[in-house]
Design an enzyme around this catalytic site. Structure first.
Site, mmCIF file in Angstrom:
data_model
loop_
_atom_site.group_PDB
_atom_site.id
_atom_site.type_symbol
_atom_site.label_atom_id
_atom_site.label_comp_id
_atom_site.label_asym_id
_atom_site.label_seq_id
_atom_site.Cartn_x
_atom_site.Cartn_y
_atom_site.Cartn_z
ATOM 1 N NE ARG A 77 -3.705 -0.112 0.050
ATOM 2 C CZ ARG A 77 -4.832 0.185 0.697
ATOM 3 N NH1 ARG A 77 -5.276 -0.608 1.652
ATOM 4 N NH2 ARG A 77 -5.512 1.264 0.387
ATOM 5 C CD GLN A 184 -13.441 1.549 1.988
ATOM 6 O OE1 GLN A 184 -14.355 1.997 1.297
ATOM 7 N NE2 GLN A 184 -12.184 1.547 1.580
ATOM 8 C CG ASP A 225 -4.839 6.652 4.231
ATOM 9 O OD1 ASP A 225 -4.552 5.450 4.327
ATOM 10 O OD2 ASP A 225 -6.011 7.077 4.243
ATOM 11 C CG ASN A 235 -8.807 10.290 4.532
ATOM 12 O OD1 ASN A 235 -8.255 9.364 5.133
ATOM 13 N ND2 ASN A 235 -10.099 10.538 4.668
ATOM 14 C CE LYS A 236 -12.379 4.875 -0.596
ATOM 15 N NZ LYS A 236 -11.801 3.798 -1.418
#
Length: 330
Positions: A77, A184, A225, A235-236
């Site tokens: 990742r 999510q 993140d 981030n997402k």
């Protein structure tokens, strides 16, 4: 090590037993474990598993073998900062053990255990600081999942604020974005909060403008993140438009980020934004929903500029950029 398979939630609870680092690598890539802090700690544990399985007697050869495992883990990742930080922490511990003639496996395990203990306190502090920001009776909008499923501890990052606000007797309602393409928010955030009796309503990602424009939201809380020196946030995907709409309607937008998520040395342009497989967008419940031959763009993250962030909530308190190296050294 044991990993709760998040791809099966909320319909099935299954725990994976990983005995080899390769099994953990696969679990990270397949998002069976996800969330920047949880991924970072899982990678650290995978490296400790590799250290325990070493068969070579030469410590330096053992370190070289672990460096190869660490490099594979970093590629699982590439965007989140926690993974790189946790892997390097374990590598520093085994390098030090090699110089001192100590057992590499034991050194790696001790380092992981220490970091897990620390993180429980990190989450508690973030929850306490975040709870101060939530008025009684507030409706909080959140994106993706930043609860305990995404961390090594019991509280989570952004969702820790809601949990601690509830502990203080505050009434809190939550709007959780569905968070396409892997849901999510709908699957994980809604599952976490509903199990605890916290009122949660799921909306699609495209409904945030409707909700914010109608005064249905008092504040927005999200995780991160990676956070850069100037306050840019990775981030997402979907975080950036949410932040922009929140600013348009004067709604506070808070980023919850443990210090392990801060990257104060690299520039935004140097970090790879992970792109994932087309099937995550093209398929729903295993069935293709777009025409054959049509291409899919699937970035996992987006970049939110600092001017859209009201404040950052960390274990050191509520902070504002620019951030200096002193933040990570104390």
């Amino acid at each position: 090590m044991l990993i709760l398979d998040q791809t099966l939630l909320p319909h099935r609870v299954r725990v994976l037993e990983c005995r080899r680092p390769e099994q953990v690598e696969r679990a990270i890539v397949e998002m069976r474990v996800r969330g920047a802090p949880a991924v970072g700690m899982a990678a650290a544990m995978a490296l400790a598993l590799a250290a325990l399985r070493l068969r070579c007697r030469d410590p330096e050869e053992g370190v070289r073998e672990l460096e190869r495992v660490a490099e594979r883990l970093r590629r699982t990742r590439p965007t989140g900062a926690d993974l790189f930080r946790r892997v390097e922490e374990v590598m520093e511990a085994v390098r030090r053990a090699a110089r001192e003639g100590r057992e590499l496996g034991r050194a790696a395990v001790e380092e992981v255990r220490r970091r897990v203990r620390e993180y429980e306190e990190v989450e508690r502090r973030m929850g306490e600081y975040g709870a101060d920001l939530i008025p009684d009776g507030a409706t909080v909008l959140t994106h993706c999942n930043a609860g305990w499923l995404a961390t090594p501890g019991r509280y989570g990052t952004a969702l820790s604020s809601i949990r601690f606000a509830r502990k203080r007797g505050k009434r809190v309602r939550v709007l959780a974005t569905e968070t396409r393409p892997l849901l999510q928010g709908a699957r994980l955030t809604a599952w976490e909060l509903s199990r605890e009796g916290i009122e949660v309503t799921v909306i699609t990602d495209g409904m945030v403008g409707y909700c914010l424009s109608r005064g249905m939201v008092d504040l927005v809380v999200v995780g991160a993140d990676r956070v850069f020196r100037d306050g840019h946030v990775i981030n997402k995907v979907g975080t950036y438009p949410l932040a922009a709409v929140a600013r348009r309607h004067g709604v506070p937008f808070y980023v919850f980020a443990p210090l392990s998520t801060f990257d104060l040395r690299r520039r935004v342009e140097e970090v790879e934004i992970e792109h994932r497989g087309e099937e995550e967008v093209a398929e729903v419940a295993g069935r293709r929903v777009i025409p054959e031959g049509v291409r899919v763009l699937n970035p996992a993250f987006d970049l939110t500029p600092p001017e859209l962030v009201t404040a950052f909530v960390t274990e050191r308190g509520i902070l504002h950029p620019p951030f200096t190296e002193d933040l990570l050294s104390g």
